[in-house]
Design a protein around this motif. Sequence first.
Motif, short mmCIF file in Angstrom:
data_model
loop_
_atom_site.label_atom_id
_atom_site.label_comp_id
_atom_site.label_asym_id
_atom_site.label_seq_id
_atom_site.Cartn_x
_atom_site.Cartn_y
_atom_site.Cartn_z
N PHE A 32 0.85 -1.19 0.00
CA PHE A 32 0.00 0.00 0.00
C PHE A 32 0.88 1.24 0.00
O PHE A 32 1.93 1.27 0.66
CB PHE A 32 -0.93 0.00 1.22
N GLU A 33 0.47 2.25 -0.74
CA GLU A 33 1.27 3.47 -0.84
C GLU A 33 1.60 4.04 0.53
O GLU A 33 0.71 4.23 1.36
CB GLU A 33 0.54 4.52 -1.67
N GLY A 34 2.87 4.26 0.77
CA GLY A 34 3.32 4.84 2.03
C GLY A 34 3.77 3.83 3.06
O GLY A 34 4.40 4.20 4.05
N CYS A 35 3.44 2.55 2.87
CA CYS A 35 3.88 1.52 3.81
C CYS A 35 5.27 1.05 3.40
O CYS A 35 5.47 0.55 2.30
CB CYS A 35 2.91 0.35 3.85
N GLN A 36 6.23 1.20 4.31
CA GLN A 36 7.62 0.84 4.02
C GLN A 36 8.05 -0.48 4.66
O GLN A 36 9.09 -1.02 4.29
CB GLN A 36 8.54 1.96 4.50
N PHE A 37 7.26 -1.00 5.60
CA PHE A 37 7.71 -2.16 6.37
C PHE A 37 6.50 -2.74 7.09
O PHE A 37 5.64 -2.00 7.55
CB PHE A 37 8.76 -1.69 7.38
N LEU A 38 6.44 -4.07 7.19
CA LEU A 38 5.35 -4.73 7.90
C LEU A 38 5.87 -6.02 8.52
O LEU A 38 6.51 -6.82 7.84
CB LEU A 38 4.19 -5.04 6.95
N GLU A 39 5.61 -6.19 9.81
CA GLU A 39 5.94 -7.44 10.49
C GLU A 39 4.81 -7.81 11.43
O GLU A 39 4.10 -6.95 11.94
CB GLU A 39 7.24 -7.32 11.30
N LEU A 40 4.69 -9.12 11.67
CA LEU A 40 3.74 -9.66 12.63
C LEU A 40 4.53 -10.41 13.69
O LEU A 40 5.41 -11.22 13.36
CB LEU A 40 2.76 -10.62 11.94
N TYR A 41 4.24 -10.13 14.95
CA TYR A 41 4.90 -10.79 16.07
C TYR A 41 3.86 -11.52 16.92
O TYR A 41 2.70 -11.11 16.99
CB TYR A 41 5.60 -9.77 16.97
N ARG A 42 4.33 -12.58 17.59
CA ARG A 42 3.46 -13.34 18.49
C ARG A 42 4.13 -13.39 19.86
O ARG A 42 5.33 -13.69 19.97
CB ARG A 42 3.27 -14.75 17.96
N ASP A 43 3.37 -13.09 20.89
CA ASP A 43 3.90 -13.09 22.25
C ASP A 43 4.40 -14.48 22.63
O ASP A 43 3.74 -15.49 22.35
CB ASP A 43 2.81 -12.64 23.23
N THR A 47 0.41 -16.93 23.66
CA THR A 47 0.40 -17.10 22.20
C THR A 47 -0.90 -16.65 21.55
O THR A 47 -1.03 -16.75 20.33
CB THR A 47 0.71 -18.56 21.82
N SER A 48 -1.83 -16.13 22.33
CA SER A 48 -3.06 -15.58 21.74
C SER A 48 -2.92 -14.08 21.47
O SER A 48 -3.85 -13.46 20.95
CB SER A 48 -4.25 -15.84 22.66
N ILE A 49 -1.76 -13.50 21.81
CA ILE A 49 -1.52 -12.07 21.61
C ILE A 49 -0.55 -11.88 20.45
O ILE A 49 0.51 -12.52 20.40
CB ILE A 49 -0.98 -11.40 22.89
N PHE A 50 -0.93 -10.99 19.53
CA PHE A 50 -0.12 -10.67 18.37
C PHE A 50 0.09 -9.17 18.29
O PHE A 50 -0.71 -8.39 18.80
CB PHE A 50 -0.82 -11.13 17.08
#
Length: 98
Positions: A32-43, A47-50
Motif C-alpha cells: 500500500f502506498e506509504g507503507c515501508q515495512f510490515l511485520e507480525l509478532y506473536r507473544d 500465544t493468543s496475543i499478536f
Amino acid sequence: MFVRIVKMSFNENVIDLFLENFDANKHKIRGFEGCQFLELYRDKNDTSIFFTYSYWDSETDLEAYRQSDLFKNVWSKTKPLFNAKPEAWSVDKVTSLK
C-alpha cells in the motif's frame, strides 16, 4: 516516517483464521502506498496475543490505508475474532541500531 504498533488478542480457536487472513493480505498491506515495512509478532508467553509493526511515510498514508477497501476487508474479518479491545500506538523512532 513513523511506526504503527497494534496489539491484538484472540481466542485460541480463531487464531488460524486470523493468520490465514493476515497471510492472504500481508503483501497487499505492505504494498500500500506509504507503507515501508510490515511485520507480525506473536507473544512468547501468551500465544493468543499478536502485534503488527508497520512503518509509514506519513500519517496521511496510514489514514488513506485505514479508509481503503483493503483495510475495511481485512478489518471486517479480523475484528470479530478479538477477545479484547485492540490497542494501537503511532510512535516516532528515536534510535535504531543494527
